[in-house]
Design a protein around this motif. Structure first.
Motif, PDB file in Angstrom:
ATOM      1  N   LEU A 297      51.260  59.432  46.063  1.00  0.00           N
ATOM      2  CA  LEU A 297      52.119  60.428  45.418  1.00  0.00           C
ATOM      3  C   LEU A 297      53.580  60.240  45.826  1.00  0.00           C
ATOM      4  CD1 LEU A 297      49.973  63.690  45.796  1.00  0.00           C
ATOM      5  CD2 LEU A 297      50.035  62.094  43.873  1.00  0.00           C
ATOM      6  N   ILE A 298      53.808  60.027  47.118  1.00  0.00           N
ATOM      7  CA  ILE A 298      55.183  59.821  47.597  1.00  0.00           C
ATOM      8  C   ILE A 298      55.779  58.572  46.961  1.00  0.00           C
ATOM      9  CG2 ILE A 298      56.624  59.416  49.628  1.00  0.00           C
ATOM     10  CD1 ILE A 298      54.475  60.887  51.285  1.00  0.00           C
ATOM     11  N   ASP A 299      54.988  57.505  46.903  1.00  0.00           N
ATOM     12  CA  ASP A 299      55.471  56.260  46.285  1.00  0.00           C
ATOM     13  C   ASP A 299      55.822  56.479  44.818  1.00  0.00           C
ATOM     14  OD1 ASP A 299      55.096  54.965  48.681  1.00  0.00           O
ATOM     15  OD2 ASP A 299      53.187  54.040  48.116  1.00  0.00           O
ATOM     16  N   ALA A 300      55.011  57.280  44.121  1.00  0.00           N
ATOM     17  CA  ALA A 300      55.269  57.536  42.709  1.00  0.00           C
ATOM     18  C   ALA A 300      56.564  58.317  42.516  1.00  0.00           C
ATOM     19  CB  ALA A 300      54.094  58.292  42.093  1.00  0.00           C
ATOM     20  N   VAL A 301      56.815  59.293  43.389  1.00  0.00           N
ATOM     21  CA  VAL A 301      58.075  60.048  43.324  1.00  0.00           C
ATOM     22  C   VAL A 301      59.257  59.091  43.435  1.00  0.00           C
ATOM     23  CG1 VAL A 301      59.538  61.695  44.581  1.00  0.00           C
ATOM     24  CG2 VAL A 301      57.131  62.236  44.155  1.00  0.00           C
ATOM     25  N   ASP A 302      59.160  58.136  44.346  1.00  0.00           N
ATOM     26  CA  ASP A 302      60.254  57.177  44.532  1.00  0.00           C
ATOM     27  C   ASP A 302      60.352  56.204  43.360  1.00  0.00           C
ATOM     28  OD1 ASP A 302      60.758  58.405  46.934  1.00  0.00           O
ATOM     29  OD2 ASP A 302      59.712  56.899  48.143  1.00  0.00           O
ATOM     30  N   LYS A 303      59.223  55.684  42.918  1.00  0.00           N
ATOM     31  CA  LYS A 303      59.223  54.708  41.828  1.00  0.00           C
ATOM     32  C   LYS A 303      59.768  55.311  40.539  1.00  0.00           C
ATOM     33  CE  LYS A 303      56.127  51.655  39.204  1.00  0.00           C
ATOM     34  NZ  LYS A 303      54.718  51.243  38.983  1.00  0.00           N
ATOM     35  N   LEU A 304      59.461  56.589  40.301  1.00  0.00           N
ATOM     36  CA  LEU A 304      59.913  57.270  39.082  1.00  0.00           C
ATOM     37  C   LEU A 304      61.333  57.832  39.207  1.00  0.00           C
ATOM     38  CD1 LEU A 304      56.561  59.145  38.323  1.00  0.00           C
ATOM     39  CD2 LEU A 304      57.529  57.229  36.995  1.00  0.00           C
ATOM     40  N   LYS A 305      61.965  57.542  40.366  1.00  0.00           N
ATOM     41  CA  LYS A 305      63.329  58.002  40.633  1.00  0.00           C
ATOM     42  C   LYS A 305      63.444  59.527  40.548  1.00  0.00           C
ATOM     43  CE  LYS A 305      65.704  53.710  39.357  1.00  0.00           C
ATOM     44  NZ  LYS A 305      64.498  52.865  39.515  1.00  0.00           N
ATOM     45  N   LEU A 306      62.462  60.180  41.138  1.00  0.00           N
ATOM     46  CA  LEU A 306      62.435  61.640  41.148  1.00  0.00           C
ATOM     47  C   LEU A 306      62.778  62.228  42.516  1.00  0.00           C
ATOM     48  CD1 LEU A 306      59.138  62.186  39.103  1.00  0.00           C
ATOM     49  CD2 LEU A 306      61.479  62.611  38.307  1.00  0.00           C
ATOM     50  N   ALA A 307      63.033  61.358  43.484  1.00  0.00           N
ATOM     51  CA  ALA A 307      63.207  61.834  44.860  1.00  0.00           C
ATOM     52  C   ALA A 307      64.393  62.775  45.022  1.00  0.00           C
ATOM     53  CB  ALA A 307      63.357  60.641  45.814  1.00  0.00           C
ATOM     54  N   ASP A 308      65.450  62.568  44.223  1.00  0.00           N
ATOM     55  CA  ASP A 308      66.649  63.388  44.400  1.00  0.00           C
ATOM     56  C   ASP A 308      66.552  64.729  43.673  1.00  0.00           C
ATOM     57  OD1 ASP A 308      66.804  62.461  41.832  1.00  0.00           O
ATOM     58  OD2 ASP A 308      68.916  61.836  41.937  1.00  0.00           O
ATOM     59  N   LYS A 309      65.412  65.008  43.024  1.00  0.00           N
ATOM     60  CA  LYS A 309      65.272  66.304  42.368  1.00  0.00           C
ATOM     61  C   LYS A 309      63.865  66.894  42.502  1.00  0.00           C
ATOM     62  CE  LYS A 309      64.594  64.202  37.764  1.00  0.00           C
ATOM     63  NZ  LYS A 309      65.053  64.216  36.358  1.00  0.00           N
ATOM     64  N   THR A 310      63.135  66.436  43.520  1.00  0.00           N
ATOM     65  CA  THR A 310      61.764  66.936  43.698  1.00  0.00           C
ATOM     66  C   THR A 310      61.559  67.457  45.121  1.00  0.00           C
ATOM     67  OG1 THR A 310      60.918  65.379  42.050  1.00  0.00           O
ATOM     68  CG2 THR A 310      59.314  66.350  43.558  1.00  0.00           C
ATOM     69  N   ILE A 311      61.252  68.744  45.205  1.00  0.00           N
ATOM     70  CA  ILE A 311      60.831  69.337  46.472  1.00  0.00           C
ATOM     71  C   ILE A 311      59.360  68.967  46.677  1.00  0.00           C
ATOM     72  CG2 ILE A 311      60.376  71.509  47.688  1.00  0.00           C
ATOM     73  CD1 ILE A 311      62.612  72.753  45.905  1.00  0.00           C
ATOM     74  N   ILE A 312      59.028  68.508  47.885  1.00  0.00           N
ATOM     75  CA  ILE A 312      57.634  68.203  48.207  1.00  0.00           C
ATOM     76  C   ILE A 312      57.175  69.151  49.317  1.00  0.00           C
ATOM     77  CG2 ILE A 312      55.971  66.461  48.935  1.00  0.00           C
ATOM     78  CD1 ILE A 312      57.899  64.303  48.005  1.00  0.00           C
ATOM     79  N   VAL A 313      56.070  69.828  49.068  1.00  0.00           N
ATOM     80  CA  VAL A 313      55.478  70.721  50.076  1.00  0.00           C
ATOM     81  C   VAL A 313      54.062  70.238  50.349  1.00  0.00           C
ATOM     82  CG1 VAL A 313      54.888  73.097  50.672  1.00  0.00           C
ATOM     83  CG2 VAL A 313      56.774  72.653  49.095  1.00  0.00           C
ATOM     84  N   LEU A 314      53.720  70.066  51.613  1.00  0.00           N
ATOM     85  CA  LEU A 314      52.351  69.729  51.990  1.00  0.00           C
ATOM     86  C   LEU A 314      51.841  70.791  52.940  1.00  0.00           C
ATOM     87  CD1 LEU A 314      50.617  66.419  52.683  1.00  0.00           C
ATOM     88  CD2 LEU A 314      50.515  68.159  54.481  1.00  0.00           C
TER      89      LEU A 314
END
Length: 476
Positions: A297-314
């Protein structure tokens, strides 16, 4: 003076999105529309690398912690799946939801409540669920909707993998107990992608890919490490059974513990050390398997260039005893059962820091509402963690409350940064006090120690504040 203003202007331009939203002082227009990747893990305790366990391999959760704030003293409101999840997702404590077991749906008691994912859905987010977010019986209800809440989602998926279809092959070390509450395991053939959690990760990535250009609230609920502990063989191979460390135990440990405090009777359900290592090995193997899916999931956030607009909560719905005080699983108020992993990563926010403040799962709802500029339009019983996301050591005086039910009585506990204080049936069935500064293993109950009379009295008052209905229930 002009130079000073120029420097301030330059600093404002360089602010991260999170910092800029803070600097805007409530100006919603300055806040970016964050996505939320909401990762729930079933029955996960704090036996993780980032929390200091050097034996368990959790590289992906560890790297998520490096991207955000790790909460070292986060606590469930009720160490059982449905009461905990109902509390977190409604923003209400168990004494308001009145969910204390695994059968009743929270809508029976709170028909008009707006849940956390529903809040996002109502504010034009695409709200989707993959796997277990609300309660499911595990493994019985894998592949179904379980006790899901249709009003919370635009879309939902219920994968079912070979861990479910091969259920008859599972080894049960405690055959008198059903698989959902047994020490039971299986090391399987095949790939991650054939397992339910592997399928969950794949479906979640599909949704992220399809919705990458619109705001989403994506809830991804992994079933492992909930028993039965099932994962591909390669994860078991990482943990030679003879090297699995068992928790520290001391002679006569339970002599000063109230009978009501004990869930596992007799201690360890009578299993010898060899079988306990076998069970713990399987629990750890499934943690590492689940961790690998989190990594996707983390890799997908980065690959899709979503890291700068996605809050991740675990988060996990509660902790998990693995032999401490002879106890296993949840449904106790000992630290290992009440404490949970909680990591929050905000784009441009604090990275790689830990907060030692006492926080609760019920705080997640107001936190995400504030970060995303959404008005819940209802009273929430938690407190936003945004001050701690900006400064993990910020002043904070909020304790954490956890409760459990034993038949017709309740155990209720309050945790401060130093102490845990617990009353069973309002104190009539016993009390516990542990000094975590000197006794992190909770081996010495100080509730009757004359040197701690003042502490007990102060914490009893604090406990009552957290449970306003306690007085009525106990007739005090």
């Amino acid at each position: 003076m002009m130079k000073k203003y120029a420097l301030l202007a330059l600093a404002a331009l360089s602010l991260t999105p999170f910092a800029a939203s803070v600097a805007a002082d409530g100006d919603d227009k300055a806040k970016p529309k964050y996505n939320v990747l909401f990762i729930a893990v079933d029955d996960l305790n704090n036996d993780l690398g980032t929390y200091g366990n050097t034996f368990v391999k959790s590289p992906n959760i560890d790297r998520l912690a490096e991207r955000g704030v790790r909460f070292d003293k986060a606590y469930t409101q009720f160490p059982l799946c449905s009461p905990s999840r109902s509390s977190l997702l409604t923003g209400q404590r168990p004494d308001v939801t009145k969910i204390y077991e695994l059968q009743t749906h929270f809508r029976k008691n709170l028909p008009d409540i707006v849940t956390l994912p529903q809040l996002f859905k109502n504010n034009d987010y695409y709200s989707a669920r993959v796997g277990k977010i609300y309660h499911y019986g595990v493994p019985g209800q894998i592949g179904t909707d379980g006790l899901d809440d249709p009003d919370s989602w635009n879309y939902r998926v219920n994968p079912k993998g070979r861990d479910k279809t091969e259920e008859p092959l599972i080894k049960n070390l405690t055959p008198d107990r059903g698989l959902g509450s047994a020490l039971a395991w299986r090391a399987t053939e095949g790939t991650d992608e054939e397992q339910t959690d592997g399928m969950i990760a794949g479906e979640a990535i599909k949704i992220m890919t399809e919705k990458k250009n619109e705001p989403f609230f994506l809830a991804v609920g992994f079933f492992r490490p909930h028993t039965p502990y099932v994962a591909p063989q390669k994860y078991f191979d990482m943990y030679p059974v003879d090297q699995v460390p068992l928790p520290k135990e001391i002679p006569n440990d339970l002599d000063d513990v109230p009978e009501a405090a004990l869930f596992t009777k007799p201690p360890h359900w009578g299993l010898d050390e060899a079988k306990r290592r076998e069970a713990l090995r399987a629990y750890y193997a499934t943690i590492t398997f689940m961790d690998a899916q989190v990594g996707k999931l983390i890799d997908a956030v980065d690959k899709l260039k979503l890291a700068d607009k996605t809050i991740i909560v675990l988060w996990s719905d509660h902790g998990y005893n693995v032999g401490q005080h002879g106890q296993w699983m949840k449904q106790s108020l000992f630290e290992n059962s009440a404490r949970v992993p909680l990591i929050i990563s905000v784009p441009g926010g604090t990275k790689g820091k830990a907060s030692g403040r006492t926080v609760e799962l019920v705080d997640i709802y107001p936190t995400l509402a504030e970060l995303c500029g959404l008005d819940p339009k209802q009273n929430l019983q938690g407190k936003s963690l945004t001050p701690l996301l900006k400064n993990p050591a910020a002043p904070w005086n909020k304790p954490a409350y956890t409760q459990v039910r034993r038949g017709q009585i309740f155990g209720r506990s309050v945790r401060t940064e130093r102490f845990r204080y617990t009353e069973w049936d309002g104190g009539k069935a016993g009390m516990e006090l542990y000094d975590h500064q000197k006794d992190p293993g909770e081996f010495t109950n100080l509730a009757k120690d004359k040197n701690f009379v003042i502490t007990v009295n102060e914490l009893a008052v604090l406990l009552k504040k957290g449970y306003p209905e306690t007085e009525q229930e106990t007739g005090r």
